[in-house]
Design a protein around this motif. Structure first.
Motif, PDB file in Angstrom:
ATOM      1  N   GLY A 199      12.451  10.736 -39.248  1.00 23.46           N
ATOM      2  CA  GLY A 199      13.932  11.158 -39.212  1.00 23.46           C
ATOM      3  C   GLY A 199      14.294  11.680 -40.634  1.00 23.46           C
ATOM      4  N   ALA A 200      15.332  12.645 -40.451  1.00 24.17           N
ATOM      5  CA  ALA A 200      15.769  13.395 -41.723  1.00 24.17           C
ATOM      6  C   ALA A 200      17.261  13.805 -41.440  1.00 24.17           C
ATOM      7  CB  ALA A 200      15.083  14.571 -42.158  1.00 24.17           C
ATOM      8  N   ILE A 201      18.125  13.938 -42.446  1.00 22.94           N
ATOM      9  CA  ILE A 201      19.314  14.357 -42.522  1.00 22.94           C
ATOM     10  C   ILE A 201      19.566  15.820 -43.081  1.00 22.94           C
ATOM     11  CG2 ILE A 201      21.924  13.752 -42.758  1.00 22.94           C
ATOM     12  CD1 ILE A 201      20.562  11.924 -40.937  1.00 22.94           C
ATOM     13  N   VAL A 202      20.310  16.849 -42.341  1.00 22.48           N
ATOM     14  CA  VAL A 202      20.410  18.021 -42.680  1.00 22.48           C
ATOM     15  C   VAL A 202      21.680  17.790 -43.935  1.00 22.48           C
ATOM     16  CG1 VAL A 202      21.555  20.299 -42.438  1.00 22.48           C
ATOM     17  CG2 VAL A 202      19.982  18.928 -40.587  1.00 22.48           C
ATOM     18  N   MET A 203      21.450  18.273 -45.192  1.00 20.24           N
ATOM     19  CA  MET A 203      22.324  18.033 -46.345  1.00 20.24           C
ATOM     20  C   MET A 203      22.845  19.298 -46.837  1.00 20.24           C
ATOM     21  SD  MET A 203      21.269  15.107 -46.700  1.00 20.24           S
ATOM     22  CE  MET A 203      22.098  14.571 -48.282  1.00 20.24           C
ATOM     23  N   GLU A 204      22.533  20.288 -46.123  1.00 15.49           N
ATOM     24  CA  GLU A 204      23.263  21.739 -46.386  1.00 15.49           C
ATOM     25  C   GLU A 204      24.543  21.974 -45.337  1.00 15.49           C
ATOM     26  OE1 GLU A 204      22.924  24.309 -48.658  1.00 15.49           O
ATOM     27  OE2 GLU A 204      21.379  22.815 -49.633  1.00 15.49           O
ATOM     28  N   SER A 205      25.635  22.564 -45.911  1.00 19.99           N
ATOM     29  CA  SER A 205      26.760  22.809 -45.112  1.00 19.99           C
ATOM     30  C   SER A 205      26.138  23.600 -43.802  1.00 19.99           C
ATOM     31  CB  SER A 205      27.884  23.531 -45.760  1.00 19.99           C
ATOM     32  OG  SER A 205      27.270  24.687 -46.230  1.00 19.99           O
ATOM     33  N   ALA A 206      25.321  24.260 -43.781  1.00 23.45           N
ATOM     34  CA  ALA A 206      25.079  25.119 -42.810  1.00 23.45           C
ATOM     35  C   ALA A 206      23.626  25.613 -42.958  1.00 23.45           C
ATOM     36  CB  ALA A 206      25.808  26.463 -42.400  1.00 23.45           C
ATOM     37  N   ALA A 207      22.497  25.352 -42.074  1.00 24.75           N
ATOM     38  CA  ALA A 207      21.154  25.686 -42.165  1.00 24.75           C
ATOM     39  C   ALA A 207      20.832  26.214 -41.152  1.00 24.75           C
ATOM     40  CB  ALA A 207      20.453  24.399 -42.619  1.00 24.75           C
ATOM     41  N   SER A 208      19.907  27.417 -41.250  1.00 22.73           N
ATOM     42  CA  SER A 208      19.524  28.241 -40.054  1.00 22.73           C
ATOM     43  C   SER A 208      18.057  27.413 -39.583  1.00 22.73           C
ATOM     44  CB  SER A 208      19.307  29.679 -40.381  1.00 22.73           C
ATOM     45  OG  SER A 208      20.444  30.171 -40.749  1.00 22.73           O
ATOM     46  N   VAL A 209      17.975  27.471 -38.424  1.00 27.54           N
ATOM     47  CA  VAL A 209      16.596  26.789 -37.823  1.00 27.54           C
ATOM     48  C   VAL A 209      16.009  28.067 -37.174  1.00 27.54           C
ATOM     49  CG1 VAL A 209      15.553  25.291 -36.204  1.00 27.54           C
ATOM     50  CG2 VAL A 209      17.461  24.558 -37.443  1.00 27.54           C
ATOM     51  N   LYS A 210      14.948  28.305 -37.722  1.00 29.79           N
ATOM     52  CA  LYS A 210      14.021  29.762 -37.304  1.00 29.79           C
ATOM     53  C   LYS A 210      12.747  29.469 -36.352  1.00 29.79           C
ATOM     54  CE  LYS A 210      15.516  31.708 -41.631  1.00 29.79           C
ATOM     55  NZ  LYS A 210      16.173  33.128 -40.969  1.00 29.79           N
ATOM     56  N   SER A 211      12.599  30.675 -35.715  1.00 35.35           N
ATOM     57  CA  SER A 211      11.407  30.567 -34.917  1.00 35.35           C
ATOM     58  C   SER A 211      10.147  30.315 -35.588  1.00 35.35           C
ATOM     59  CB  SER A 211      11.426  31.777 -34.106  1.00 35.35           C
ATOM     60  OG  SER A 211      11.368  32.815 -34.952  1.00 35.35           O
ATOM     61  N   THR A 212       9.981  30.887 -36.739  1.00 42.58           N
ATOM     62  CA  THR A 212       8.656  30.762 -37.617  1.00 42.58           C
ATOM     63  C   THR A 212       9.054  30.149 -39.159  1.00 42.58           C
ATOM     64  OG1 THR A 212       9.032  33.088 -38.349  1.00 42.58           O
ATOM     65  CG2 THR A 212       7.566  32.627 -36.258  1.00 42.58           C
ATOM     66  N   PRO A 213       8.140  29.660 -39.535  1.00 47.21           N
ATOM     67  CA  PRO A 213       8.429  29.094 -41.231  1.00 47.21           C
ATOM     68  C   PRO A 213       8.392  30.351 -42.172  1.00 47.21           C
ATOM     69  CG  PRO A 213       6.095  28.555 -40.372  1.00 47.21           C
ATOM     70  CD  PRO A 213       6.561  29.115 -39.225  1.00 47.21           C
ATOM     71  N   ALA A 214       9.464  31.097 -41.974  1.00 47.23           N
ATOM     72  CA  ALA A 214       9.609  32.322 -42.803  1.00 47.23           C
ATOM     73  C   ALA A 214      11.130  32.523 -42.956  1.00 47.23           C
ATOM     74  CB  ALA A 214       8.631  33.417 -42.198  1.00 47.23           C
ATOM     75  N   LYS A 215      11.522  33.185 -44.290  1.00 47.92           N
ATOM     76  CA  LYS A 215      12.892  33.452 -44.167  1.00 47.92           C
ATOM     77  C   LYS A 215      13.195  34.873 -43.239  1.00 47.92           C
ATOM     78  CE  LYS A 215      13.360  31.892 -48.948  1.00 47.92           C
ATOM     79  NZ  LYS A 215      14.612  31.140 -48.761  1.00 47.92           N
ATOM     80  N   ASN A 216      12.252  35.398 -42.819  1.00 44.80           N
ATOM     81  CA  ASN A 216      12.658  36.614 -42.009  1.00 44.80           C
ATOM     82  C   ASN A 216      12.543  36.346 -40.498  1.00 44.80           C
ATOM     83  OD1 ASN A 216       9.889  36.505 -41.837  1.00 44.80           O
ATOM     84  ND2 ASN A 216       9.473  38.620 -42.690  1.00 44.80           N
TER      85      ASN A 216
END
Length: 260
Positions: A199-216
């Motif tokens: 388990g983990a908690i999101v700590m950012e005000s808004a975090a994008s969840v992506k289809s691949t482990p990459a910023k793009n």
């Protein structure tokens, strides 16, 4: 002569011992942090100080009560994200604590994401609720008491001359042996859940969840602070694959979440 030599040796030791003692004494903190100090700061409304003191105490060893109080202090500071995180940690150590569950629900109600959990088979829900009724120590203690009762009832069955007492001993021993087995199973299950918690908690005000482990990578959805996720792939350092309670999953930057 012996006395003179003995006194001389004692004095010689004392000459070296005194500076060492003073150095050790002066190196100690002026005020050792106690739970009473942290509780006093909280009661007096000095929540920032209470947070610092509870954090300091947790460095010496974790406990459900300290995490619970730390969560309360964060909640009073309107830091809902850290309140949720610490309530979750308290609940992990003491799953049967009604106060922790209530405060966690209160904190969750103030988060942005309103996640509706996936439906599951009724017996799975029932089993989880049963295992969470008490802590690992609680189930272990129940198992030990059950074993002791089983021995007493077995002796009653073996040595009693009255038929009804032998029946009580036989069926009672069988029943408490079942409790002994269940206590061990539930304690083991809960221990495994704690030690391998994902388990983990999101700590950012808004975090994008992506289809691949990459910023793009393609943005799948957005998670907001205070939302709980489950890490399903922990093999990468900077990215984690997570699943939300409603079944959605994707990749999120590791720096955006904190493990419970």
């Amino acid at each position: 002569m012996r006395s003179i030599i003995y006194i001389y040796k004692v004095k010689e030791r004392a000459k070296w011992f005194l500076p060492i003692f003073l150095l050790a004494f002066l190196s100690l903190p002026a005020d050792a942090v106690t739970k009473a100090d942290a509780d006093s700061a909280y009661v007096n409304g000095n929540f920032q100080k209470a947070i610092a003191l509870y954090d300091s105490l947790l460095q010496g060893g974790v406990s459900a009560e300290l995490y619970y109080n730390l969560g309360n202090a964060y909640y009073r500071m309107d830091d809902i994200t850290h309140a949720v995180l610490n309530y979750e940690r308290a609940l992990q150590l003491s799953p049967g604590d009604a106060d922790v569950r209530f405060n966690l629900q209160m904190a969750r109600s103030k988060t942005i994401d309103k996640v509706v959990p996936e439906s599951e088979m009724f017996f799975v829900t029932w089993y989880r609720s049963l295992v969470s009724m008490t802590s690992v120590d609680g189930w272990a203690n129940m198992a030990l008491v059950s074993l002791a009762l089983a021995v007493v009832l077995a002796l009653l069955y073996l040595f009693s001359e009255r038929i009804w007492l032998r029946k009580v001993g036989f069926f009672g021993a069988f029943f408490v042996l079942v409790l002994f087995v269940l206590g061990n199973v539930f304690a083991h299950s809960q221990k495994q859940e704690r030690e391998h918690s994902k388990g983990a908690i999101v700590m950012e005000s808004a975090a994008s969840v992506k289809s691949t482990p990459a910023k793009n990578g393609t943005d799948l959805f957005i998670l907001h602070e205070g939302t709980k996720v489950t890490i399903v792939d922990d093999t990468m350092r900077e990215w984690k694959e997570v699943r939300v309670a409603d079944g959605k999953r994707g990749w999120i930057e590791a720096r955006h979440i904190e493990v419970i």
